[in-house]
Design a protein around this motif. Structure first.
Motif, PDB file in Angstrom:
ATOM      1  N   ARG A  57       0.818  -1.214   0.000  1.00 12.60           N
ATOM      2  CA  ARG A  57       0.000   0.000   0.000  1.00 12.60           C
ATOM      3  C   ARG A  57       0.856   1.270   0.000  1.00 12.60           C
ATOM      4  N   CYS A  58       1.912   1.309   0.871  1.00 12.86           N
ATOM      5  CA  CYS A  58       2.669   2.569   0.988  1.00 12.86           C
ATOM      6  C   CYS A  58       4.126   2.426   0.567  1.00 12.86           C
ATOM      7  N   SER A  59       4.549   1.203   0.206  1.00 13.94           N
ATOM      8  CA  SER A  59       5.906   0.940  -0.292  1.00 13.94           C
ATOM      9  C   SER A  59       7.006   1.029   0.761  1.00 13.94           C
ATOM     10  N   ARG A 115       2.636  -6.919   8.715  1.00 14.66           N
ATOM     11  CA  ARG A 115       2.081  -5.682   9.303  1.00 14.66           C
ATOM     12  C   ARG A 115       3.005  -4.539   8.929  1.00 14.66           C
ATOM     13  N   CYS A 116       2.482  -3.547   8.272  1.00 18.38           N
ATOM     14  CA  CYS A 116       3.284  -2.382   7.910  1.00 18.38           C
ATOM     15  C   CYS A 116       3.317  -1.413   9.095  1.00 18.38           C
ATOM     16  N   ALA A 117       4.547  -1.051   9.512  1.00 18.98           N
ATOM     17  CA  ALA A 117       4.702  -0.133  10.645  1.00 18.98           C
ATOM     18  C   ALA A 117       4.340   1.297  10.260  1.00 18.98           C
ATOM     19  N   GLU A 118       4.346   1.566   8.974  1.00 19.24           N
ATOM     20  CA  GLU A 118       4.104   2.949   8.513  1.00 19.24           C
ATOM     21  C   GLU A 118       2.622   3.266   8.327  1.00 19.24           C
ATOM     22  N   CYS A 119       1.883   2.319   7.714  1.00 16.37           N
ATOM     23  CA  CYS A 119       0.492   2.664   7.360  1.00 16.37           C
ATOM     24  C   CYS A 119      -0.549   1.696   7.942  1.00 16.37           C
ATOM     25  N   ASP A 120      -0.117   0.734   8.768  1.00 16.98           N
ATOM     26  CA  ASP A 120      -1.030  -0.207   9.433  1.00 16.98           C
ATOM     27  C   ASP A 120      -1.661  -1.240   8.494  1.00 16.98           C
ATOM     28  N   PHE A 121      -1.187  -1.335   7.264  1.00 13.15           N
ATOM     29  CA  PHE A 121      -1.674  -2.367   6.347  1.00 13.15           C
ATOM     30  C   PHE A 121      -1.319  -3.745   6.922  1.00 13.15           C
ATOM     31  N   VAL A 122      -2.313  -4.643   6.928  1.00 11.36           N
ATOM     32  CA  VAL A 122      -2.104  -5.998   7.450  1.00 11.36           C
ATOM     33  C   VAL A 122      -2.497  -7.009   6.386  1.00 11.36           C
TER      34      VAL A 122
HETATM   35 ZN   LIG Z   1       2.373   0.520   4.430  1.00 10.43          ZN
END
Ligand SMILES: [Zn+2]
Length: 174
Positions: free
Chosen positions: A14-16, A28-35
């Protein structure tokens, strides 16, 4: 080289952002909360039996496992029930019409395609067909068929252990 799908998520889709916990499940993305959960994909397999209690096996026409034995079946599409998927896959691969199916067993599997391995849950059904007459191999997917009682030699030639275990389970229930 093959790689599990979880190892391929080096960057958030999602946010790269680059992940600091490669291969963690779920992602789990630490930047944008994408799971994202790397849960198994559902697949179906049919043990098709004729009136002589012989089983239908196919010789796979493509990788993974080209030239090895398998059962008719495939991945469940989004929005599809297991039973619908079974009918569709058996029809596509063999041209046979399943008239009755009963749940048999399930086994976990892994499927590697173009270097990426995903987890799969194979769900097996015992199937009856109205006739073996239309039997036709799907071009590219199926090389040929074998109808008969499974031998030890054949059980050693399966592309997927889950398929072999399903046949062994079927035999143990007879
Ligand atoms: Zn992300």
């Amino acid at each position: 080289m093959t790689q599990h799908i979880a190892d391929a998520f080096r960057f958030c889709p999602r946010c790269s952002a680059e992940t600091k916990n490669l291969a963690a499940s779920p992602f789990r993305c630490a930047e944008c909360d994408f799971v994202f959960y790397f849960s198994p994909v559902a697949a179906v397999g049919g043990i098709i039996v004729n009136s002589n209690n012989e089983l239908l096996f196919l010789v796979r026409g493509c990788d993974p496992g080209k030239g090895k034995l398998g059962l008719p079946g495939g991945f469940v599409d989004s929005g599809e029930a297991l039973e619908t998927s079974l009918l569709r896959e058996v029809m596509e691969e063999t041209s046979l019409r399943v008239t009755r199916s009963n749940y048999l067993c399930s086994f976990p599997n892994q499927y590697t395609y173009r270097g990426i391995t995903i987890d799969v849950l194979d769900v097996f059904f015992k199937c009856e067909v109205d006739s073996f007459e239309p039997l036709t191999a799907q071009p590219g997917e199926v090389e040929s068929f074998h109808i008969g009682r499974p031998t030890e030699e054949m059980l050693g030639r399966f592309a997927f252990e889950s398929n072999r275990r399903a046949v062994e389970f079927f035999l143990s229930q007879e």
